[in-house]
Design a protein around this motif. Structure first.
Motif, PDB file in Angstrom:
ATOM      1  N   UNK A  20     -24.004 -10.149  38.058  1.00  9.38           N
ATOM      2  CA  UNK A  20     -24.701 -10.571  39.287  1.00  9.38           C
ATOM      3  C   UNK A  20     -23.726 -10.626  40.467  1.00  9.38           C
ATOM      4  N   UNK A  21     -22.513 -11.147  40.216  1.00 11.87           N
ATOM      5  CA  UNK A  21     -21.518 -11.176  41.287  1.00 11.87           C
ATOM      6  C   UNK A  21     -21.175  -9.763  41.746  1.00 11.87           C
ATOM      7  N   UNK A  22     -21.012  -8.854  40.765  1.00 12.26           N
ATOM      8  CA  UNK A  22     -20.667  -7.484  41.097  1.00 12.26           C
ATOM      9  C   UNK A  22     -21.798  -6.795  41.865  1.00 12.26           C
ATOM     10  N   UNK A  27     -23.550  -4.006  46.010  1.00 15.01           N
ATOM     11  CA  UNK A  27     -24.922  -3.617  46.364  1.00 15.01           C
ATOM     12  C   UNK A  27     -25.478  -2.548  45.411  1.00 15.01           C
ATOM     13  N   UNK A  28     -24.855  -2.464  44.198  1.00 12.66           N
ATOM     14  CA  UNK A  28     -25.345  -1.535  43.157  1.00 12.66           C
ATOM     15  C   UNK A  28     -26.235  -2.339  42.222  1.00 12.66           C
ATOM     16  N   UNK A  29     -27.366  -1.737  41.848  1.00 14.07           N
ATOM     17  CA  UNK A  29     -28.303  -2.455  40.989  1.00 14.07           C
ATOM     18  C   UNK A  29     -27.642  -2.787  39.658  1.00 14.07           C
ATOM     19  N   UNK A  30     -28.062  -3.913  39.103  1.00 16.49           N
ATOM     20  CA  UNK A  30     -27.454  -4.432  37.875  1.00 16.49           C
ATOM     21  C   UNK A  30     -27.650  -3.463  36.712  1.00 16.49           C
ATOM     22  N   UNK A  31     -28.791  -2.804  36.637  1.00 18.66           N
ATOM     23  CA  UNK A  31     -29.060  -1.905  35.512  1.00 18.66           C
ATOM     24  C   UNK A  31     -28.141  -0.690  35.542  1.00 18.66           C
ATOM     25  N   UNK A  32     -27.762  -0.264  36.754  1.00 26.00           N
ATOM     26  CA  UNK A  32     -26.820   0.847  36.839  1.00 26.00           C
ATOM     27  C   UNK A  32     -25.424   0.408  36.433  1.00 26.00           C
ATOM     28  N   UNK A  33     -25.048  -0.851  36.800  1.00 31.60           N
ATOM     29  CA  UNK A  33     -23.742  -1.362  36.397  1.00 31.60           C
ATOM     30  C   UNK A  33     -23.655  -1.457  34.871  1.00 31.60           C
ATOM     31  N   UNK A  34     -24.763  -1.899  34.206  1.00 33.30           N
ATOM     32  CA  UNK A  34     -24.783  -1.994  32.746  1.00 33.30           C
ATOM     33  C   UNK A  34     -24.684  -0.599  32.128  1.00 33.30           C
ATOM     34  N   UNK A  55     -16.461   4.740  41.120  1.00 30.99           N
ATOM     35  CA  UNK A  55     -15.364   4.539  42.067  1.00 30.99           C
ATOM     36  C   UNK A  55     -15.463   3.170  42.741  1.00 30.99           C
ATOM     37  N   UNK A  56     -16.691   2.814  43.181  1.00 25.53           N
ATOM     38  CA  UNK A  56     -16.877   1.534  43.872  1.00 25.53           C
ATOM     39  C   UNK A  56     -16.644   0.372  42.913  1.00 25.53           C
ATOM     40  N   UNK A  57     -17.080   0.566  41.660  1.00 24.77           N
ATOM     41  CA  UNK A  57     -16.870  -0.450  40.625  1.00 24.77           C
ATOM     42  C   UNK A  57     -15.375  -0.661  40.432  1.00 24.77           C
TER      43      UNK A  57
END
Length: 342
Positions: A20-22, A27-34, A55-57
């Motif tokens: 959630x913090x990330x 501003x990247x959706x959580x499902x894409x981060x997972x 890259x942003x991650x």
């Protein structure tokens, strides 16, 4: 060897960040981060987004984004395109420029602002020169005007000074009253009251005894009475009056003031008890006219005036004789009263 997703996840956990913090930061959706952490790249919209999000991650969790992209290309089996390589290089250069320590020394600051300082100094110098020239011209014109004014005032003062002295002398002469004894005949004494005002005031007083007095203005009796010791009587002489005659019944106990000036009549024969004082009033203009007229009088006119004054004196001698008799009678009564009292 750990996958790209696992490296990103480990770095996130090491930073103490949640998904959630990330999501809030990138501003990247959580499902894409997972999906990136699990290596499920097919869940993303396309390979471009896979690299962009990775890259942003990596930048957010403090990893080298170029290394992450290279490893990601190896996992996906895709070589990096020249555009991506140049973009990666430019980003690295920009980051190095941003992270490069700046020179905050005094010389660096001066060098940075030196052109601006020079321009400001030049502008101030020009404005100061213009102001100094304008102020100098203003002061010069002002001083010239003051000098011209002083010159005019000095000339005007020099021109008007004689007239001023003349007016002051005339005014002083008008204010200075003089009482001059001009004639003495028996118990009659004549005085000229020079520079007298147009309307004069005569004050009769008694001190150390009673005084029986009379006042004649213009030949007519204006007042007659007895003044007790310590009392006074004020007589207003009408304007235009030229002669006043005072009959004093007790000279040693009497005082006379003319316009506040004491008449020392005892200086003329202080042994007389009863006397007549003839007062001739003249102001500045009338005295001048009188002197002119006296110079132009003929011997016949002078003799006539002398004869007229002698008749006036003879007519008033009777009143003085009666007044002296009254004074002697009063003295006799006083002596008799003192004898009876004893």
């Amino acid at each position: 060897m750990a996958s790209v997703g696992q490296k990103l996840k480990d770095a996130r956990i090491a930073k103490g960040l949640t998904l959630d913090d990330l999501q809030q930061t990138t501003k990247i959706q959580k499902r894409y981060l997972i999906a990136i952490e699990e290596g499920n790249y097919d869940a993303l919209p396309g390979k471009f987004y896979v690299k962009a999000f990775a890259r942003q991650y990596a930048e957010t969790v403090g990893l080298n984004p170029n290394e992450i992209i290279q490893e990601l290309d190896q996992e996906l089996g895709m070589p990096a395109s020249p555009e991506e390589q140049s973009e990666t290089t430019s980003r690295v250069q920009k980051r190095e420029e941003l992270t490069r320590p700046q020179d905050n020394s005094l010389s660096a600051k001066i060098s940075k602002y030196l052109p601006t300082i020079i321009i400001v100094v030049v502008v101030v110098a020009i404005l100061g020169t213009i102001y100094a020239v304008a102020w100098g011209n203003h002061e010069k014109a002002k001083n010239q005007q003051i000098e011209q004014t002083n010159t005019k005032v000095a000339v005007s003062t020099d021109v008007k000074k004689p007239a001023k002295k003349k007016s002051e002398s005339s005014l002083t002469s008008k204010k200075e009253q003089k009482i001059v004894n001009v004639a003495s005949a028996g118990s009659t004494f004549t005085y000229n009251v020079e520079n007298a005002p147009s309307q004069s005031t005569i004050e009769l007083g008694a001190t150390g005894g009673s005084s029986w007095d009379a006042v004649y203005v213009g030949g007519a009796q204006s007042w007659q009475g007895t003044l007790q010791s310590g009392t006074t009587k004020e007589i207003q002489v009408p304007a235009g009056t030229s002669r006043v005659v005072l009959s004093i019944g007790n000279s040693n106990a009497s005082t006379v003031k003319i316009n506040g000036h004491k008449l020392n009549f005892l200086a003329q024969n202080s042994s007389l008890t009863v006397r007549k004082l003839v007062l001739n009033f003249t102001n500045g203009s009338s005295s001048t006219n009188a002197e002119t007229q006296s110079q132009t009088q003929t011997p016949t006119q002078t003799a006539a005036q002398t004869q007229g004054q002698g008749q006036t004196v003879n007519n008033q001698n009777g009143y003085q004789t009666n007044q002296q008799q009254r004074y002697q009678q009063n003295n006799g009564r006083t002596n008799n009263y003192q004898t009876v009292t004893r």
